[in-house]
Design a protein around this motif. Structure first.
Motif, mmCIF file in Angstrom:
data_model
loop_
_atom_site.group_PDB
_atom_site.id
_atom_site.type_symbol
_atom_site.label_atom_id
_atom_site.label_comp_id
_atom_site.label_asym_id
_atom_site.label_seq_id
_atom_site.Cartn_x
_atom_site.Cartn_y
_atom_site.Cartn_z
ATOM 1 N N GLY A 454 -18.902 57.209 -23.613
ATOM 2 C CA GLY A 454 -19.531 56.471 -22.287
ATOM 3 C C GLY A 454 -19.660 58.195 -20.952
ATOM 4 N N LEU A 455 -18.871 58.495 -21.774
ATOM 5 C CA LEU A 455 -18.787 60.069 -21.268
ATOM 6 C C LEU A 455 -19.807 60.485 -21.435
ATOM 7 C CD1 LEU A 455 -17.292 62.328 -19.508
ATOM 8 C CD2 LEU A 455 -16.221 62.764 -21.581
ATOM 9 N N GLY A 456 -20.487 61.129 -22.686
ATOM 10 C CA GLY A 456 -21.935 61.947 -23.019
ATOM 11 C C GLY A 456 -23.084 61.075 -22.215
ATOM 12 N N VAL A 457 -22.962 59.993 -21.844
ATOM 13 C CA VAL A 457 -24.268 59.150 -21.650
ATOM 14 C C VAL A 457 -24.222 59.333 -20.049
ATOM 15 C CG1 VAL A 457 -25.785 57.072 -20.572
ATOM 16 C CG2 VAL A 457 -24.104 57.530 -23.079
ATOM 17 N N LYS A 458 -23.019 59.280 -19.538
ATOM 18 C CA LYS A 458 -22.970 59.603 -18.457
ATOM 19 C C LYS A 458 -23.092 61.611 -17.485
ATOM 20 C CE LYS A 458 -22.571 58.461 -14.250
ATOM 21 N NZ LYS A 458 -23.520 56.954 -13.393
ATOM 22 N N LEU A 459 -22.709 62.364 -18.582
ATOM 23 C CA LEU A 459 -23.167 63.087 -18.186
ATOM 24 C C LEU A 459 -24.693 63.929 -18.574
ATOM 25 C CD1 LEU A 459 -20.273 65.394 -20.272
ATOM 26 C CD2 LEU A 459 -20.408 64.722 -17.542
ATOM 27 N N ALA A 460 -25.396 63.051 -19.241
ATOM 28 C CA ALA A 460 -25.986 63.373 -19.600
ATOM 29 C C ALA A 460 -27.868 62.812 -18.657
ATOM 30 C CB ALA A 460 -27.004 62.772 -20.776
ATOM 31 N N ARG A 461 -27.510 61.509 -18.183
ATOM 32 C CA ARG A 461 -28.039 60.418 -17.157
ATOM 33 C C ARG A 461 -27.276 60.119 -15.935
ATOM 34 N NH1 ARG A 461 -32.742 58.494 -19.930
ATOM 35 N NH2 ARG A 461 -33.059 58.237 -17.521
ATOM 36 N N PRO A 462 -27.323 60.856 -14.960
ATOM 37 C CA PRO A 462 -25.743 60.560 -14.409
ATOM 38 C C PRO A 462 -26.348 59.820 -13.388
ATOM 39 C CG PRO A 462 -26.278 62.640 -13.991
ATOM 40 C CD PRO A 462 -26.895 62.220 -15.252
ATOM 41 N N GLU A 463 -28.208 59.463 -12.402
ATOM 42 C CA GLU A 463 -28.161 58.410 -12.163
ATOM 43 C C GLU A 463 -27.754 57.172 -12.781
ATOM 44 O OE1 GLU A 463 -29.637 60.111 -14.559
ATOM 45 O OE2 GLU A 463 -31.496 58.877 -14.925
ATOM 46 N N SER A 484 -10.496 62.513 -19.220
ATOM 47 C CA SER A 484 -12.154 63.068 -19.093
ATOM 48 C C SER A 484 -12.833 62.825 -17.595
ATOM 49 C CB SER A 484 -13.231 63.975 -20.122
ATOM 50 O OG SER A 484 -11.724 63.763 -21.251
ATOM 51 N N SER A 485 -13.597 61.607 -18.062
ATOM 52 C CA SER A 485 -13.636 61.010 -17.442
ATOM 53 C C SER A 485 -13.573 61.573 -15.941
ATOM 54 C CB SER A 485 -14.816 59.839 -17.887
ATOM 55 O OG SER A 485 -13.702 59.017 -17.715
ATOM 56 N N ILE A 486 -12.280 60.923 -15.705
ATOM 57 C CA ILE A 486 -11.671 61.397 -14.269
ATOM 58 C C ILE A 486 -12.062 62.318 -14.050
ATOM 59 C CG2 ILE A 486 -9.862 60.601 -12.811
ATOM 60 C CD1 ILE A 486 -10.760 58.026 -13.982
ATOM 61 N N MET A 487 -11.330 63.062 -14.816
ATOM 62 C CA MET A 487 -11.544 64.999 -14.572
ATOM 63 C C MET A 487 -12.922 65.364 -14.022
ATOM 64 S SD MET A 487 -8.992 66.158 -18.023
ATOM 65 C CE MET A 487 -9.814 67.395 -17.811
ATOM 66 N N LYS A 491 -17.653 58.953 -13.959
ATOM 67 C CA LYS A 491 -17.477 57.244 -13.933
ATOM 68 C C LYS A 491 -18.622 56.895 -14.681
ATOM 69 C CE LYS A 491 -20.390 54.786 -10.349
ATOM 70 N NZ LYS A 491 -20.020 53.646 -9.995
ATOM 71 N N PHE A 492 -17.346 55.979 -15.022
ATOM 72 C CA PHE A 492 -18.636 55.200 -15.896
ATOM 73 C C PHE A 492 -18.158 53.501 -15.689
ATOM 74 C CE2 PHE A 492 -17.119 57.629 -19.221
ATOM 75 C CZ PHE A 492 -15.932 56.551 -19.607
ATOM 76 N N THR A 493 -18.346 52.051 -16.093
ATOM 77 C CA THR A 493 -17.815 50.930 -16.582
ATOM 78 C C THR A 493 -17.048 50.937 -17.901
ATOM 79 O OG1 THR A 493 -18.661 50.035 -13.969
ATOM 80 C CG2 THR A 493 -17.468 48.654 -16.223
#
Ligand SMILES: Cc1ncc(C[n+]2csc(CCOP(=O)(O)OP(=O)(O)O)c2C)c(N)n1
Ligand SMILES: [Mg+2]
Length: 617
Positions: A454-463, A484-487, A491-493
């Motif tokens: 989830g963290l990797g996907v959010k970094l790649a596709r923040p939108e 790490s995602s908080i740092m 953010k994701f669910t």
């Protein structure tokens, strides 16, 4: 010839080289490396660490909590970027490095690019054995990092600073090669990281990597077209290659023009929008009835960008037509020729378009296309029933999926998952509307991929609205990248389905005649059962959390937390035994030939019968 040179340490050369590798996305030149995940130790802090600090404004370094977690996040980044961009991961030697080996295998199976830069023992051997050095009595050239060899597409150990020149060039070739794509490991000896060398300046010239689109060989193309023209009941298996080739629009027009229904693998799901009339949904073990009925009857499978793993082929018992022919449209010959298929070795987009040109007005039998559409309508009714809302105290995974879909599904959502009972249910039931809206790691099905993914996907596709669905078992295995995602403010669910154990393996155990043993927590050797408060656990890492008691509460919580600024974890208790009955297919899991248990004997009888419908070779 006098080349201009620049004096750098080997680690500085690696860092500088990475900043100069570019690609073009939507007509814009962007760095091909999206960043570096790093956990330092004595094996990389002084060399690689110093070098990464110097380039931190151009190529950011992210601190993770666990090397496997960070590597999984990096791999998810590449998958969510359709392999167009990727990341590097650096670790210390020994445990830090070996924590990434599982991820290397994950990337290897899934054909995903990631650059591993583990530290290694001293090349000069002077302090041997250095802390964390695994000493081999019989081979002085072996270190722990040799474990990366079988799970890397390219491996090199850097024992002299100038070796990094050909090694990095080769690394880039492999990372960007559509056919060979996978993990690259450059094992960086600690002393050599810090050694200086006069590198040619030209080594650091900016280089732009644009994906190669391999055209088909003419003979193979003619043979494939002839084969398809003679078919009456063809289907297309859409694999991950369709997404990585960004050939989804081409697939849609191919299917429409020739009236061919499309079935999707786990990696290929979302190649067509769920709502597309010719998208029959998932195929195989976790397939829809619509797909699997067609697969049983089909006389021609056009497999596009698929590894044809056992879940896709129902362990090769799914296809019942004796006249079945397979066309393996794949950029990788290893895959294209599987199961005596007619290989069509090329890029998915190129192959579909060239084939379509050659097929002219060819159409599948109209009654076949109609049958497909009717089958889909029937499946949709069954799926609707499985995912409908409920007030049950312990809902099923399918009912939770329905709630997530209703509350947050849609074209802006990317659903992330990897292991447990959820992948099967999601494969059948999740409705993905955008290419890449479904992100399932089911090549290696690695427990613990989900949160890091989830963290990797959010970094790649923040939108995108990134939603991770995860079982209690997978969450327990690896959850620390929540911190790490908080740092990182990525953010994701996370929707955590707590059925108090390894539900899917418990069910598999029962299906194969086994006693309920060592899967659900209640069936384990224990003095006391832990009452794990997942919401409190996630909250301790800084996540927004909710524990919900029902499907309506879950839907409300999902809606309410949609705009939270931080990663959110919503926990719901679920039923460990209920799965979606509709659809599905037998899977080859070997049942013991002899046993004292009556249930095993019965299961073995069924197993032997099922084996008879398996095609071999
Ligand atoms: C690292 C790893 N270890 C073991 C497995 C085998 N395995 C697959 S699913 C599973 C249980 C998953 O439990 P949970 O996440 O709670 O999901 P559930 O089965 O309950 O839906 C296990 C042990 C695996 N896939 N990955
Ligand atoms: Mg579970």
């Amino acid at each position: 010839m006098s080349q201009k040179t620049v004096r750098l340490t080997m680690a500085q050369a690696v860092a500088r080289f990475m900043t100069r590798q570019m690609t073009v996305i939507d007509g814009k030149r962007v760095p091909i490396f999206g960043g570096v995940f790093a956990i330092f130790g004595h094996g990389n802090v002084a060399g690689v660490g110093e070098a990464l600090y110097a380039i931190r404004e151009t190529l950011p370094t992210y601190r993770a909590q666990n090397e496997q977690g960070m590597a999984n996040a990096a791999i998810a980044f590449a998958k969510a970027s359709f392999r167009r961009r990727f990341m590097a991961c650096t670790s210390s030697i020994g445990p830090g490095a070996l924590n990434m080996v599982t991820s290397a295998a994950l990337a290897h199976v899934n054909r995903l690019p990631v650059l591993f830069l583990p530290g290694d023992v001293f090349a000069n051997r002077r302090p041997d054995p250095v802390l964390q050095q695994v000493e081999s009595f019989g081979d002085a050239t072996v270190s722990a990092n040799d474990c990366f060899r079988p799970v890397s597409r390219y491996f090199d150990r850097i024992t002299r600073p100038e070796q990094i020149i050909p090694a990095l060039r080769r690394a880039m070739q492999v990372l960007t090669d559509p056919a060979d794509c996978g993990p690259v490991t450059l094992s960086l000896c600690q002393d050599v990281q810090a050694e200086a060398y006069d590198y040619p300046e030209s080594f650091f010239d900016e280089k732009v990597w644009v994906p190669r689109r391999t055209e088909p060989d003419l003979d193979e193309l003619v043979s494939a077209i002839e084969l398809l023209k003679s078919a009456k009941k063809p289907i297309i298996i859409a694999g991950g290659g369709v997404l990585y080739s960004e050939a989804t629009a081409d697939l849609a027009s191919f299917a429409e023009k020739h009236g061919i229904p499309v079935v999707e693998t786990q990696a290929g799901k979302s190649a067509l929008p769920h709502s597309h009339a010719l998208n029959m949904g998932s195929v195989g073990v976790t397939g829809t009835s619509a797909s699997n009925r067609l697969a049983e009857e089909t006389d021609l499978v056009l497999a596009v960008g698929s590894r044809l793993q056992d879940f896709t082929t129902g362990s090769w018992a799914l296809f019942k037509n004796d006249a079945l022919k397979i066309i393996g449209l794949n950029v990788q010959p290893f895959d294209a020729g599987k199961h005596n298929g007619q290989p069509l070795i090329c890029d998915a987009r190129a192959g579909l378009n060239r084939m379509s040109g050659g097929l002219g007005g060819y159409k599948a039998d109209p009654s076949w296309t109609e049958k497909a559409k009717a089958g889909k309508a029937e499946w949709m009714a069954a799926a609707e029933k499985a995912t409908a809302t409920t007030n049950a105290a312990l809902p099923s995974d399918a009912q939770v999926i329905g709630a997530v879909q209703r509350a947050r599904g849609g074209s802006k959502t990317t659903l992330v998952c990897a292991a447990g009972g959820l992948p099967g249910e999601l494969h059948k039931l999740w409705q993905a509307e955008e290419p890449g809206g479904y992100h399932m790691e089911y090549g290696f099905s690695t427990m613990g991929y989900e949160v890091a993914g989830g963290l990797g996907v959010k970094l790649a596709r923040p939108e995108r609205d990134v939603i991770v669905m995860v079982g209690d078992g997978s969450y327990m295995m690896l959850n620390s990248e929540i911190a790490s995602s908080i740092m990182l403010g990525a953010k994701f669910t996370i929707v955590l389905l707590d059925n108090a154990g390894y539900g899917c393996i418990n069910r598999l155990q029962m299906e194969t005649g086994g006693a309920n043993f060592n899967n659900l927590l209640q069936d384990t050797h224990h003095v006391e059962l832990p009452e794990i408060d997942f919401a409190a656990h996630a909250a301790a890492m800084g996540a927004v959390t909710r524990k919900v008691g029902s499907i309506p509460e879950l839907e409300a919580a999902l809606a309410e937390t949609a705009n939270e600024a931080r990663t959110t974890v919503i926990v719901i208790d679920t039923h460990p035994l209920i799965t979606t009955e509709a659809g599905g297919h037998w899977w080859d899991v070997a049942v013991p030939e002899v046993s004292d248990r009556e249930q095993v004997k019965v299961a073995r009888e069924g197993y032997e019968k099922a084996l008879q419908s398996q095609r071999f070779g």
